[in-house]
Design a protein around this motif. Sequence first.
Motif, short mmCIF file in Angstrom:
data_model
loop_
_atom_site.label_atom_id
_atom_site.label_comp_id
_atom_site.label_asym_id
_atom_site.label_seq_id
_atom_site.Cartn_x
_atom_site.Cartn_y
_atom_site.Cartn_z
N MET A 1 0.84 -1.19 0.00
CA MET A 1 0.00 0.00 0.00
C MET A 1 0.88 1.25 0.00
O MET A 1 1.83 1.34 0.79
CB MET A 1 -0.91 0.02 1.23
CG MET A 1 -1.89 -1.13 1.31
SD MET A 1 -3.25 -0.99 0.16
CE MET A 1 -4.31 -2.29 0.78
N PRO A 3 1.42 5.33 0.68
CA PRO A 3 0.85 6.32 1.61
C PRO A 3 -0.10 7.28 0.90
O PRO A 3 -0.15 7.33 -0.34
CB PRO A 3 2.09 7.05 2.15
CG PRO A 3 3.16 6.80 1.13
CD PRO A 3 2.88 5.46 0.54
N ASP A 4 -0.81 8.07 1.70
CA ASP A 4 -1.87 8.94 1.16
C ASP A 4 -1.36 10.06 0.27
O ASP A 4 -2.14 10.65 -0.48
CB ASP A 4 -2.68 9.55 2.31
CG ASP A 4 -3.47 8.50 3.07
OD1 ASP A 4 -3.70 7.41 2.50
OD2 ASP A 4 -3.86 8.77 4.22
N ASN A 5 -0.08 10.36 0.33
CA ASN A 5 0.41 11.52 -0.41
C ASN A 5 0.80 11.19 -1.86
O ASN A 5 1.46 11.98 -2.51
CB ASN A 5 1.62 12.14 0.31
CG ASN A 5 2.81 11.18 0.39
OD1 ASN A 5 2.61 9.99 0.56
ND2 ASN A 5 4.01 11.71 0.27
N GLU A 21 4.20 11.77 -6.19
CA GLU A 21 3.83 12.44 -4.94
C GLU A 21 2.97 13.65 -5.24
O GLU A 21 3.14 14.34 -6.24
CB GLU A 21 5.09 12.85 -4.18
CG GLU A 21 5.84 11.66 -3.61
CD GLU A 21 6.90 12.08 -2.60
OE1 GLU A 21 6.62 13.02 -1.82
OE2 GLU A 21 7.98 11.48 -2.58
N GLN A 31 -9.93 13.68 -5.12
CA GLN A 31 -9.79 12.96 -3.86
C GLN A 31 -10.89 11.91 -3.74
O GLN A 31 -12.06 12.21 -3.90
CB GLN A 31 -9.88 13.94 -2.68
CG GLN A 31 -8.84 15.04 -2.69
CD GLN A 31 -7.47 14.56 -2.23
OE1 GLN A 31 -7.35 13.48 -1.67
NE2 GLN A 31 -6.45 15.37 -2.46
N LYS A 33 -12.37 8.57 -1.34
CA LYS A 33 -12.31 7.97 -0.02
C LYS A 33 -12.36 6.45 -0.15
O LYS A 33 -13.35 5.88 -0.62
CB LYS A 33 -13.48 8.46 0.84
CG LYS A 33 -13.37 8.01 2.30
CD LYS A 33 -14.49 8.62 3.13
CE LYS A 33 -14.36 8.20 4.59
NZ LYS A 33 -15.44 8.78 5.43
N ILE A 35 -9.79 2.78 -1.02
CA ILE A 35 -8.55 2.24 -1.57
C ILE A 35 -8.69 2.10 -3.07
O ILE A 35 -9.64 1.48 -3.56
CB ILE A 35 -8.23 0.85 -0.96
CG1 ILE A 35 -8.01 0.96 0.55
CG2 ILE A 35 -7.00 0.24 -1.62
CD1 ILE A 35 -7.82 -0.40 1.22
N GLU A 360 -14.71 0.93 -1.27
CA GLU A 360 -15.33 1.96 -0.44
C GLU A 360 -15.79 1.40 0.90
O GLU A 360 -15.76 0.19 1.14
CB GLU A 360 -16.54 2.55 -1.17
CG GLU A 360 -16.21 3.24 -2.48
CD GLU A 360 -17.45 3.85 -3.11
OE1 GLU A 360 -17.51 5.07 -3.22
OE2 GLU A 360 -18.34 3.06 -3.49
#
Length: 374
Positions: A1, A3-5, A21, A31, A33, A35, A360
């Motif tokens: 996985m 990271p979020d950035n 990045e 954006q 919400k 995976i 989701e």
Amino acid sequence: MLPDNFVLVTSEDGVIIELIEATNAGDNIEQLKGILTPGFVNAHCHLELSHMKGYIPEQTGLTGFILKVVFERHFENTEIVAAIKTADEAMFQNGIVAVGDICNNTLTIQQKSNSRLRYYNFIEASGFPPDVSESRFKRSRDFYDAYHAVFPESSIVPHAPYSVSPELFALINDFPGNRVISIHNQETAAENELYQSKEGAFMDMYQKMNIDVSSFKPTYKTSLQSYLPRLNNYQSLILVHNVCTSREDIQFEKLLTTLQPRQTFYCLCPNANLYITNSLPDVNLLVEQQSDMVLGTDSLASNHQLSILEEIKTLQKHFPGISLQTMLQWATINGAKALQMEKELGSFEKGKKPGIVLIENMGNAGISSTKRIL
């Protein structure tokens, strides 16, 4: 996985441009919400049985299920074809991008030709008495020719150890172009019992089907250890179900693989296993043995839906120690490798077009749904 950035950059039609990045990705970042995952690979399906959804009662046992399929699968072709179309479209909506599909007739060709999914067609050969091996193989070869004319990704494969004679195994093994082989493996304890003692539920099934098994001799070994040496001419092998596969069987398979390098994948179809026999393979053992794993749905005759996410959810319930990240690997890149489609599918790598799925509703209760993005 990741990271979020990180930001996934694609073309409008879903070709991966880069993973970058966020600070270097510019404006207009969407954006989401949940995976983001590559599209799922359904490594084992029987699309041609989609018309039997809900027709066979649950927990009949494998031999009872087989008898139902063999004797009661013959509906009107229009009904079968309509169910095939509905199931194919449902798999697309469920985030599946590729399917390893079992074929015993040519009724799925039309829908597959128009499908948004990619198929590897496994043309099944079966026939337990040695004297039918030539005729059964010829029938499978005729089906293969029809599929291969449209889909180069096709093979002639053995149905199962309890339905293929040594002579038919030899014809399949010698067939050129069988890069990928699939076989139903150790779905029930009766399969091992047949090979170890020539007793059990399959002997009763043969009698009901009027199949002469007088020439069959027990090997006093498990079914996998009996048939696997007869298959050596492939690059990728998919062993499907594995409910009664033992540590010794896995180690036997590994030994054969080291003698002749190739890749073996263990395909899990947990919802079908629960539907037919109310049992599951020892998934923790397969993980412990570092086996390469893939996921399948089996057919709508043995499942309530064709959804890889639902297979993952069932595995999470029964094997909570296995991470979602690991299962997503089984559902994506491992499945693509098993079907030899990893150059285009299975991961977010530059130049691939793997499909994009959003998982989701993450929470303490686990994952609940998917949405197809591309």
